[in-house]
Design a protein around this motif. Sequence first.
Motif, PDB file in Angstrom:
ATOM      1  N   GLN A  30       0.941  -1.218   0.051  1.00 18.15           N
ATOM      2  CA  GLN A  30      -0.023   0.160   0.097  1.00 18.15           C
ATOM      3  C   GLN A  30       0.861   1.261  -0.208  1.00 18.15           C
ATOM      4  O   GLN A  30       1.799   1.305   0.780  1.00 18.15           O
ATOM      5  N   ASP A  32       1.909   4.940   0.622  1.00 19.73           N
ATOM      6  CA  ASP A  32       1.647   5.687   1.962  1.00 19.73           C
ATOM      7  C   ASP A  32       2.185   7.127   1.781  1.00 19.73           C
ATOM      8  O   ASP A  32       3.445   7.315   1.463  1.00 19.73           O
ATOM      9  N   ASN A  45      -2.049  12.229  -5.126  1.00 17.86           N
ATOM     10  CA  ASN A  45      -2.970  12.814  -4.706  1.00 17.86           C
ATOM     11  C   ASN A  45      -3.936  13.210  -5.984  1.00 17.86           C
ATOM     12  O   ASN A  45      -5.132  13.093  -5.995  1.00 17.86           O
ATOM     13  N   GLN A  59     -16.547   9.186   2.502  1.00 19.71           N
ATOM     14  CA  GLN A  59     -16.327   9.745   3.932  1.00 19.71           C
ATOM     15  C   GLN A  59     -15.164  10.615   4.105  1.00 19.71           C
ATOM     16  O   GLN A  59     -14.314  10.093   3.306  1.00 19.71           O
ATOM     17  N   GLN A  60     -14.879  11.522   4.994  1.00 22.55           N
ATOM     18  CA  GLN A  60     -13.571  12.117   5.199  1.00 22.55           C
ATOM     19  C   GLN A  60     -12.687  11.001   5.607  1.00 22.55           C
ATOM     20  O   GLN A  60     -11.396  11.288   4.885  1.00 22.55           O
ATOM     21  N   ASP A  61     -12.853  10.223   6.504  1.00 25.23           N
ATOM     22  CA  ASP A  61     -11.926   9.209   7.006  1.00 25.23           C
ATOM     23  C   ASP A  61     -11.351   8.425   5.775  1.00 25.23           C
ATOM     24  O   ASP A  61      -9.940   7.903   5.897  1.00 25.23           O
ATOM     25  N   GLN A  62     -11.981   7.995   4.847  1.00 28.75           N
ATOM     26  CA  GLN A  62     -11.881   7.254   3.986  1.00 28.75           C
ATOM     27  C   GLN A  62     -10.497   7.903   2.928  1.00 28.75           C
ATOM     28  O   GLN A  62      -9.581   7.398   2.454  1.00 28.75           O
ATOM     29  N   GLN A  64      -8.676  10.559   4.010  1.00 26.83           N
ATOM     30  CA  GLN A  64      -7.450  10.708   4.929  1.00 26.83           C
ATOM     31  C   GLN A  64      -6.511   9.383   4.894  1.00 26.83           C
ATOM     32  O   GLN A  64      -5.467   9.591   5.196  1.00 26.83           O
ATOM     33  N   HIS A  65      -7.391   8.343   4.918  1.00 29.29           N
ATOM     34  CA  HIS A  65      -6.624   7.022   5.060  1.00 29.29           C
ATOM     35  C   HIS A  65      -5.729   6.824   3.785  1.00 29.29           C
ATOM     36  O   HIS A  65      -4.829   6.259   4.116  1.00 29.29           O
ATOM     37  N   LYS A  66      -6.318   7.053   2.599  1.00 27.46           N
ATOM     38  CA  LYS A  66      -5.390   7.214   1.461  1.00 27.46           C
ATOM     39  C   LYS A  66      -4.488   8.236   1.319  1.00 27.46           C
ATOM     40  O   LYS A  66      -3.522   7.878   0.972  1.00 27.46           O
ATOM     41  N   GLY A  68      -3.594  10.964   3.774  1.00 25.43           N
ATOM     42  CA  GLY A  68      -3.000  11.333   4.957  1.00 25.43           C
ATOM     43  C   GLY A  68      -3.852  12.814   5.250  1.00 25.43           C
ATOM     44  O   GLY A  68      -4.794  13.030   4.647  1.00 25.43           O
ATOM     45  N   ARG A 112     -18.632  15.628   7.466  1.00 25.17           N
ATOM     46  CA  ARG A 112     -17.401  14.594   6.936  1.00 25.17           C
ATOM     47  C   ARG A 112     -17.716  13.622   5.760  1.00 25.17           C
ATOM     48  O   ARG A 112     -17.222  12.535   5.785  1.00 25.17           O
TER      49      ARG A 112
END
Length: 133
Positions: A30, A32, A45, A59-62, A64-66, A68, A112
């Motif tokens: 993966q 990073d 990006n 979702q925002q966390d999805q 940010q997971h990809k 950062g 979010r």
Amino acid sequence: MKKHIKIALLAAALLAIYPLATWLALNCYQDDPADMVWTDREAYNRKFISNLDLTTAVQQDQVQHKLGGPDITEAYQSTADLYQLVFYRTQRDISDGITTKVECTALLYRNRQLIAVGDAAQQQFLQMQPGRP
């Protein structure tokens, strides 16, 4: 003669292992963004953001997971909703060590959940703030 057979067997083994190693690297490793050099991170990006689909719930966390954490963030809290405008660098403008909005692509979240990308995200965010028509 035996030396040639050993070399041929070794070459065949390496040719068999190479596709497996390549497949494992492409499918199991993966990316990073934190470990990338800036040119690779911008390209990563840009590619990820261009593939976002606003017709599905993102979702925002999805994101940010990809990608950062974002490079720049703004937020506005209305009585019912939280709006967050985040910027991820996708191109370099001036090599001065400072990331500006011009060098970024904007993502707008409401509570979010992603609702807009790019210039449309910035325009919607500005229109939602008090004192704006």
